[in-house]
Each structure stands twice: as C-alpha cells, then as structure tokens.
Motif scaffolding. Sequence first.
Motif, PDB file in Angstrom:
ATOM      1  N   ALA A 122      -7.840  29.370  23.576  1.00 23.01           N
ATOM      2  CA  ALA A 122      -8.892  28.988  24.618  1.00 23.01           C
ATOM      3  C   ALA A 122     -10.229  29.929  24.497  1.00 23.01           C
ATOM      4  N   GLY A 123     -10.204  30.747  23.537  1.00 22.23           N
ATOM      5  CA  GLY A 123     -11.443  31.717  23.428  1.00 22.23           C
ATOM      6  C   GLY A 123     -11.504  32.746  24.383  1.00 22.23           C
ATOM      7  N   LEU A 124     -10.422  32.969  25.369  1.00 22.43           N
ATOM      8  CA  LEU A 124     -10.552  33.914  26.331  1.00 22.43           C
ATOM      9  C   LEU A 124     -10.034  35.432  25.635  1.00 22.43           C
ATOM     10  N   LEU A 125     -11.050  36.020  24.778  1.00 26.40           N
ATOM     11  CA  LEU A 125     -10.727  36.930  23.990  1.00 26.40           C
ATOM     12  C   LEU A 125     -10.158  38.386  24.599  1.00 26.40           C
ATOM     13  N   ASP A 126     -10.779  38.604  25.860  1.00 23.10           N
ATOM     14  CA  ASP A 126     -10.379  39.807  26.779  1.00 23.10           C
ATOM     15  C   ASP A 126      -9.252  39.680  27.010  1.00 23.10           C
ATOM     16  N   ARG A 127      -8.800  38.303  27.725  1.00 21.11           N
ATOM     17  CA  ARG A 127      -7.276  38.228  28.190  1.00 21.11           C
ATOM     18  C   ARG A 127      -6.139  38.268  26.954  1.00 21.11           C
ATOM     19  N   ALA A 128      -6.547  37.616  25.761  1.00 15.16           N
ATOM     20  CA  ALA A 128      -5.712  37.606  24.719  1.00 15.16           C
ATOM     21  C   ALA A 128      -5.671  38.915  24.173  1.00 15.16           C
ATOM     22  N   GLU A 129      -6.893  39.827  24.179  1.00 16.85           N
ATOM     23  CA  GLU A 129      -6.443  41.279  23.864  1.00 16.85           C
ATOM     24  C   GLU A 129      -5.494  41.921  24.629  1.00 16.85           C
ATOM     25  N   GLU A 130      -5.726  41.894  26.082  1.00 18.45           N
ATOM     26  CA  GLU A 130      -4.760  42.394  26.814  1.00 18.45           C
ATOM     27  C   GLU A 130      -3.226  41.991  26.678  1.00 18.45           C
ATOM     28  N   ALA A 131      -3.070  40.700  26.317  1.00 26.65           N
ATOM     29  CA  ALA A 131      -1.999  40.110  26.146  1.00 26.65           C
ATOM     30  C   ALA A 131      -1.234  40.343  24.942  1.00 26.65           C
ATOM     31  N   LEU A 132      -1.965  40.766  23.924  1.00 23.84           N
ATOM     32  CA  LEU A 132      -1.824  41.066  22.661  1.00 23.84           C
ATOM     33  C   LEU A 132      -1.211  42.662  22.782  1.00 23.84           C
ATOM     34  N   ARG A 133      -1.803  43.348  23.460  1.00 25.04           N
ATOM     35  CA  ARG A 133      -1.439  44.759  23.566  1.00 25.04           C
ATOM     36  C   ARG A 133       0.051  44.864  23.995  1.00 25.04           C
ATOM     37  N   LYS A 134       0.366  43.942  25.017  1.00 24.42           N
ATOM     38  CA  LYS A 134       1.654  44.074  25.503  1.00 24.42           C
ATOM     39  C   LYS A 134       2.738  43.827  24.399  1.00 24.42           C
ATOM     40  N   LEU A 135       2.433  43.507  23.171  1.00 31.75           N
ATOM     41  CA  LEU A 135       3.551  43.275  22.254  1.00 31.75           C
ATOM     42  C   LEU A 135       3.888  44.387  21.334  1.00 31.75           C
ATOM     43  N   GLU A 136       2.897  45.399  21.315  1.00 30.95           N
ATOM     44  CA  GLU A 136       3.230  46.544  20.863  1.00 30.95           C
ATOM     45  C   GLU A 136       4.822  47.118  20.805  1.00 30.95           C
ATOM     46  N   GLY A 137       5.449  47.420  19.695  1.00 30.74           N
ATOM     47  CA  GLY A 137       6.634  47.742  19.847  1.00 30.74           C
ATOM     48  C   GLY A 137       7.713  46.699  19.914  1.00 30.74           C
ATOM     49  N   THR A 138       7.339  45.359  19.741  1.00 32.95           N
ATOM     50  CA  THR A 138       8.062  44.205  19.718  1.00 32.95           C
ATOM     51  C   THR A 138       8.246  43.623  18.175  1.00 32.95           C
ATOM     52  N   PRO A 139       9.142  42.767  18.065  1.00 34.25           N
ATOM     53  CA  PRO A 139       9.059  41.796  16.709  1.00 34.25           C
ATOM     54  C   PRO A 139       7.762  41.126  16.498  1.00 34.25           C
ATOM     55  N   TYR A 140       6.859  40.969  17.383  1.00 28.05           N
ATOM     56  CA  TYR A 140       5.790  40.319  17.216  1.00 28.05           C
ATOM     57  C   TYR A 140       4.591  41.402  17.025  1.00 28.05           C
ATOM     58  N   LEU A 149      -7.078  42.109  15.315  1.00 28.63           N
ATOM     59  CA  LEU A 149      -8.133  42.613  14.199  1.00 28.63           C
ATOM     60  C   LEU A 149      -9.158  41.360  14.179  1.00 28.63           C
ATOM     61  N   ALA A 150      -8.579  40.021  14.167  1.00 29.69           N
ATOM     62  CA  ALA A 150      -9.698  38.998  14.207  1.00 29.69           C
ATOM     63  C   ALA A 150     -10.441  38.896  15.322  1.00 29.69           C
ATOM     64  N   ILE A 151     -10.034  39.441  16.634  1.00 27.04           N
ATOM     65  CA  ILE A 151     -10.777  39.550  17.671  1.00 27.04           C
ATOM     66  C   ILE A 151     -11.687  40.595  17.601  1.00 27.04           C
ATOM     67  N   TYR A 152     -11.556  41.619  16.968  1.00 25.49           N
ATOM     68  CA  TYR A 152     -12.568  42.645  17.036  1.00 25.49           C
ATOM     69  C   TYR A 152     -13.533  42.239  15.936  1.00 25.49           C
ATOM     70  N   GLU A 153     -13.082  41.712  14.979  1.00 23.74           N
ATOM     71  CA  GLU A 153     -14.042  41.313  13.936  1.00 23.74           C
ATOM     72  C   GLU A 153     -15.149  40.323  14.365  1.00 23.74           C
ATOM     73  N   ARG A 154     -14.568  39.430  15.026  1.00 27.69           N
ATOM     74  CA  ARG A 154     -15.400  38.373  15.806  1.00 27.69           C
ATOM     75  C   ARG A 154     -16.355  38.808  16.847  1.00 27.69           C
ATOM     76  N   SER A 155     -15.986  39.819  17.421  1.00 22.62           N
ATOM     77  CA  SER A 155     -16.811  40.562  18.353  1.00 22.62           C
ATOM     78  C   SER A 155     -17.493  41.519  18.082  1.00 22.62           C
ATOM     79  N   ARG A 156     -17.325  41.779  16.727  1.00 18.45           N
ATOM     80  CA  ARG A 156     -18.004  42.875  15.756  1.00 18.45           C
ATOM     81  C   ARG A 156     -17.845  44.179  16.600  1.00 18.45           C
ATOM     82  N   GLU A 157     -16.770  44.746  16.834  1.00 14.71           N
ATOM     83  CA  GLU A 157     -16.192  45.865  17.542  1.00 14.71           C
ATOM     84  C   GLU A 157     -15.643  46.627  16.349  1.00 14.71           C
ATOM     85  N   TRP A 158     -16.454  47.142  15.432  1.00 13.84           N
ATOM     86  CA  TRP A 158     -16.016  47.630  14.069  1.00 13.84           C
ATOM     87  C   TRP A 158     -15.003  48.778  14.101  1.00 13.84           C
ATOM     88  N   PRO A 159     -15.532  49.655  14.937  1.00 13.79           N
ATOM     89  CA  PRO A 159     -14.515  50.941  15.318  1.00 13.79           C
ATOM     90  C   PRO A 159     -12.937  50.710  15.497  1.00 13.79           C
TER      91      PRO A 159
END
Length: 384
Positions: A122-140, A149-159
Amino acid sequence: MELDLTWILLGLPMAFGLGWLASRLDLRQLRIANRQAPRAYFKGLNYLLNEQQDQAIDAFIEAVQNDPDTSELHFALGNLFRRRGEYDRAVRVHEHLLSRADLSQADRQRAQHGLALDYLKAGLLDRAEEALRKLEGTPYEGQARLARLAIYERSREWPEAARVAHLLENSGEANFSVRMAHYLCEQAREAVQQGDAAKALQLLAQATQNAPEAPRPRILLGQLQLAQGQAQAAFDTLRDLFARQDAAAPLAAASLVKAAQAAGQSAQALSALQAFYAQQPCIDVLEAMTTLAPNEPAEQAASHQRYLDHLQKQPSLMAASRWLNGQTDRAPLPAPVQKALENATRPLARYRCAACGFEAKEHFWHCPGCQAWDSYPPRRVEEL
C-alpha cells in the motif's frame, strides 16, 4: 399419589423423546454447516484456478462466515485482497487474526508477516517498517530485513540501510560489501551538495577501502579530487581503473582526460587509454583518445582515422557520425544531414537498465525505474 406417579410415568418418555429430537436437530444443523463450509471453500478454490478472483473472494467470505474460526481461510482471503489491491480489507483480515487469543504462535507470526506485506504494497512505509521490526527473531526475519532494506533505500536512509545490510551479511544472506559502498557514495554525494567536500572525500576513501573491487567509489573520488584542484591525485585514482581493465572504466574516460590535462600527464593518460582500448574497444574511450591527440595535423589525422578503424571492429553509427564530421578534405556536411545524424545517434548514446529496460542519458548505479543496483552496463545502448 397415584395421580402423581401417572404423570411421572407419562412425562419420562416425553422428556426422553424431546431430548432425542433436539439432539437430532443439532446434529442435522452441524452436518449442514459442515457441508456448506467445504462446499464454499472448494467453490472458491475452483474460482481461483479459473482466475476469477471476484467470485473466489465471495466464496471465501461465505466460507469464513460459516466457519469463523478457520485461520487458513482468513489467510487465503487476506492474500486475495492484497493481490487485488484492496489493501485496507487485507489489513483488516490480518489484524483480525492478530486479535484472536486462540491463534498459534506460528500463525501469529504468519499474520504479522501478511500485515507487513499489506502495508508495504500500500506504500505505507512507516507502518510497514514497524510491522517488519516485529518479525525479528522469527522464521520471517530474513525476508523482513530484505524488505526493510528496500524501504531504507527507497527513502534514502543510507545509514539505516547499511546497518540492515550488515545484519543480513552476518546472517549469511549474501555479500553486501559493494552495496554498502554504494551507500557511502550516496552519502558522499549528499555531502558534496551540502558543501562539505572534506566529509565526502572521507566517505569515498572509506568506500574504496571497504570494497576495493567496486568501481564507483574510485570514479567519484577521482572526480571530486579533480573538482578540488587535486589533479595529480585524481589522475592516479582514475588511471588505476584503466590499469585494472575495469569494465566500468569508460565511465571515467572524460574525467581522466581532464585530470591528465590539468596535471600535465596527457601522454601517460593516452597510453593508458590505448592499452584499455586494445582489450575492450569502446566509443567513450575512443573519444577520450581523440581528445588527447596532439594538435599537429598528422597526429589529428591519425587520431581521426581511429573512428574508421573502430568501424572495422564493430558497426557503430556514432563512430561513423564522428568520422564524417571530422573529414577535412571535403566540404562540411549540409546542416540538415548533420542534424539528421545527430537525431539518429542521440538514442544510441543512452544507457539502458538490463533489469527493466529503463533508458537514460546518464549512467545510473541505482536504477530509478526498478530500484536495482549495478543493473546499467557501462556501455552505450549501441554497444550492447
């Protein structure tokens, strides 16, 4: 007392009969419901196989209504909504799954992954990032990090992109050293735009050290050194690309000529270009060699002859146009003919992404069309 016993004797069979009838009705309703749910499910599956997504969604909604506790139907429905672009409905399905207390841990992680994909599509990158962070430590986790990584590259957040790429590399996903060198190059470009050349030089030197095989840091470093008046340093940096026969060296040919002329190293640059051209003939290197040719008429004629020699190696309308325009023993080309040649060669001088076919006048390291890295060959369209 006899009357009371009579009513009891009559009531017991009646109660038993009513109980038996009620149980039969419940069993019948259960059988009907169980028959309806599979029927709706298989109907939806049939629609899917026939690529009738609208009818499949209706069938799955009917199946969910008949059996609201079936998580697999919810997952199927959420995926269908996402594929159809109905992201708000897909989000509601996955949020409903996450709100269920009886959901297993595996299904909860699966629903969280589905929700992240909904937000991402849907292009809601902030919400997507938050949802993706919750998958740390899971099979996903690996898929989630690649998506971040694709989100940060798209938003030019290089660090942030570099940090996630480092995590992926440590987990054995792939080697991201060249990708992280690109991130440093992007930060260096931003530093130059902000007027901080010293920081840009530091970042490019770090990128060159971290990824010695990557050509982009050396090209940008040489160009920045030249812009800062460090002609000799720029010449040394750029000549190294040609000495290594790097495939991306033609992108630095024009910059090498400028650095050599400023540093008084024209002869050395011409030698480096000739050695490269002998192994990898290229129109950009040929034009750089022509530019460095001495001003004597004999040398200019010999340099111009290179375009004709190039045509014998590979057909090139660009080389033919340069040769025609450089002919001195005849009248110049009429203006309409010259303009027609320029119009014909202009599309051939572009660069084309090998991943998506996006064409541009300049070479891109990060395709603006498909977001792929290093997908542009360092050759003009005509030479591909």
